[in-house]
Design an enzyme around this catalytic site. Structure first.
Site, PDB file in Angstrom:
ATOM      1  N   GLU A   1      28.433  44.186  44.013  1.00  0.00           N
ATOM      2  CA  GLU A   1      28.881  45.507  43.568  1.00  0.00           C
ATOM      3  C   GLU A   1      29.966  45.285  42.527  1.00  0.00           C
ATOM      4  OE1 GLU A   1      30.399  43.954  45.987  1.00  0.00           O
ATOM      5  OE2 GLU A   1      32.476  44.252  45.376  1.00  0.00           O
TER       6      GLU A   1
ATOM      7  N   LYS B   1      38.984  36.815  39.534  1.00  0.00           N
ATOM      8  CA  LYS B   1      37.720  37.156  40.196  1.00  0.00           C
ATOM      9  C   LYS B   1      36.759  35.969  40.251  1.00  0.00           C
ATOM     10  CE  LYS B   1      38.490  41.505  41.220  1.00  0.00           C
ATOM     11  NZ  LYS B   1      38.478  42.011  42.604  1.00  0.00           N
TER      12      LYS B   1
ATOM     13  N   SER C   1      47.086  38.648  37.439  1.00  0.00           N
ATOM     14  CA  SER C   1      45.726  38.462  37.965  1.00  0.00           C
ATOM     15  C   SER C   1      44.653  38.418  36.881  1.00  0.00           C
ATOM     16  CB  SER C   1      45.409  39.561  38.974  1.00  0.00           C
ATOM     17  OG  SER C   1      45.608  40.839  38.394  1.00  0.00           O
TER      18      SER C   1
HETATM   19  C1  LIG Z   1      42.467  41.610  36.791  1.00  0.00           C
HETATM   20  C2  LIG Z   1      42.316  42.278  38.108  1.00  0.00           C
HETATM   21  N1  LIG Z   1      43.350  42.257  38.974  1.00  0.00           N
HETATM   22  C3  LIG Z   1      43.263  42.851  40.178  1.00  0.00           C
HETATM   23  C4  LIG Z   1      42.105  43.518  40.573  1.00  0.00           C
HETATM   24  C5  LIG Z   1      42.091  44.181  41.904  1.00  0.00           C
HETATM   25  O1  LIG Z   1      41.291  43.504  42.845  1.00  0.00           O
HETATM   26  P1  LIG Z   1      41.956  42.720  44.041  1.00  0.00           P
HETATM   27  O2  LIG Z   1      42.918  43.665  44.677  1.00  0.00           O
HETATM   28  O3  LIG Z   1      40.813  42.381  44.919  1.00  0.00           O
HETATM   29  O4  LIG Z   1      42.642  41.514  43.497  1.00  0.00           O
HETATM   30  C6  LIG Z   1      40.994  43.565  39.710  1.00  0.00           C
HETATM   31  C7  LIG Z   1      39.747  44.255  40.094  1.00  0.00           C
HETATM   32  O5  LIG Z   1      38.829  44.424  39.329  1.00  0.00           O
HETATM   33  C8  LIG Z   1      41.100  42.923  38.455  1.00  0.00           C
HETATM   34  O6  LIG Z   1      40.075  42.938  37.570  1.00  0.00           O
END
Ligand SMILES: Cc1ncc(COP(=O)(O)O)c(C=O)c1O
Length: 412
Positions: free
Chosen positions: A112, A90, A383
């Protein structure tokens, strides 16, 4: 129409479906995106990259997961976005947009947040860049994500509770857009995923594309070639688009977007509820938060409440570019359920010494179901890290009596 960069249209998806009062804000941002991000005016991109390195801790490693590779009988490589400052991808976007706000001469930033990860990343970036920061967060989410609320407050951000509706991400986004419409002169709205009106889906993807830029380069060194597949979880889709972007022209690299299958697929129209968040694979076309995309909605076009054990995937929409890439059969949407994700959380923690976010655990869980060849090299985007999810995981694992979960007898 094709995947056009400057019109904000990805085939039938995308666009700028916003009320008239928001158009000046959206137009100003479209111009700033073109000048600073696309054309590198005033050296914006050079500055961004330097800060991603020095503040964000990039580049993140791409490494072979030896135990998972042995388990699945093919090579598994992990792209470690959990090691970005703050614990998730993020920050790539929040830092880019907060810096853009500075270049645009704005001194106030709003955002948000649902799970609180994007709010925390934005609060961190604003503290670092000396910007005022206000976060809109639904009351339900405030109550279930308390540590992230403390983190935002610790970085000096104000947290504005949103009491309407279900008190989650959809309502928080509505409130942030309402604020922006009347404060655009001094305020930039940092949206948290590849969603919203143009230029947000393109701009957020541009900031997150550093993931695939690095991974593509690293795979030549670490794997010795491009990977055969890249796997990422998809909520709004920002880590997905970030992990895929530079591989999209490489037809030999398969791209899998793993959604939250929750407890069951489908929409329960009478309850206005979907026990999942699989909009990309199972949704229908509609408009939400300024863009045409795939949504979980009723036949009458009412957006339903979605579900996932992972708060960050719990969203009824998805980025328009991803919807387009699925229609073009370039990206394959798949899903795994809550139980699979929890098991994958424990598996990576136990077998590789990495506690993944529950969102990322969905991408990892797909390895259990996929049918890769033994000479395939598969990159999974981790992620984020899962410290934020420990309370949820302990509670949800106990409810399900998962064999793989450690027992917590020690507390009794
Ligand atoms: C660690 C992590 N991965 C994935 C996501 C999903 O978001 P996005 O699909 O935009 O990557 C989030 C959302 O809060 C997140 O905190």
């Amino acid at each position: 129409m094709s995947r056009a960069e400057n019109t904000g249209k990805f085939g039938q998806y995308g666009g700028q479906f916003v009320p008239e009062v928001l158009m000046p804000a959206v137009e100003e941002l479209t111009d700033a995106h073109r000048r600073y991000v696309v054309e590198n005016e005033d050296g914006f991109i050079d500055d961004f990259r330097k800060r991603l390195r020095n503040f964000g801790g990039r580049p993140t490693p791409l490494g072979r997961a030896d135990n998972l590779s042995e388990r699945y009988g093919h090579d598994v490589y992990l792209k470690r976005e959990d090691l970005v400052h703050g614990g998730a991808h993020k920050l790539n976007n929040a830092l880019g947009q907060a810096l853009l706000a500075k270049y645009m001469g704005k001194d106030r930033v709003i955002a948000e947040t649902g799970a609180g990860q994007h709010g925390t990343a934005t609060a961190m970036a604003c503290a670092y860049l000396g910007l005022d920061c206000e976060i809109y967060m639904g009351r339900t989410d405030i109550n279930r994500q308390r540590p992230n609320v403390f983190r935002m407050r610790t970085h000096g951000a104000d947290v504005n509770p949103v009491d309407v509706g279900s008190g989650t991400l959809k309502e928080a986004t509505n409130e942030a857009m309402r604020d922006w419409a009347t404060t655009v002169e001094d305020t930039h709205y940092v949206i948290g995923s590849v969603v919203g009106p143009h230029p947000f889906p393109t701009m957020v993807r541009d900031f997150q594309a550093v993931i695939s830029e690095e991974a593509r380069e690293q795979s030549r060194e670490v794997i010795g070639s491009l990977p055969d597949a890249v796997v990422a979880c998809a909520g709004g889709g920002s880590n997905t688009m970030g992990a895929f972007h530079h591989f999209v022209p490489d037809d030999a690299v398969s791209l899998y977007a793993v959604e939250a299958g929750g407890s069951a697929l489908g929409v329960e129209e009478a309850e206005s509820y979907a026990p999942n968040s699989a909009s990309l694979g199972t949704g229908t076309v509609g408009v939400l938060h300024g863009a045409r995309t795939k949504l979980l909605q009723t036949g009458e076009g009412q957006i339903v409440e979605s579900h996932s054990v992972s708060a960050g995937l719990d969203y009824a929409g998805v980025g328009p570019e991803l919807a387009y890439l699925v229609d073009e059969e370039r990206v394959t949407p798949v899903n795994v359920d809550d139980d699979d994700a929890l098991e994958a959380f424990h598996r990576l923690s136990r077998e590789e010494g990495i506690i993944p976010a529950l969102e990322s655990s969905h991408a990892l869980a797909y390895l259990e179901h996929a049918d890769f060849d033994e000479d395939d090299a598969v990159v999974v985007n981790v992620s984020g890290r899962g410290d934020k999810d420990l309370d949820t995981v302990i509670e949800e694992s106990a409810k399900r009596d998962l064999d793989i979960a450690p027992d917590m007898e020690v507390f009794r």
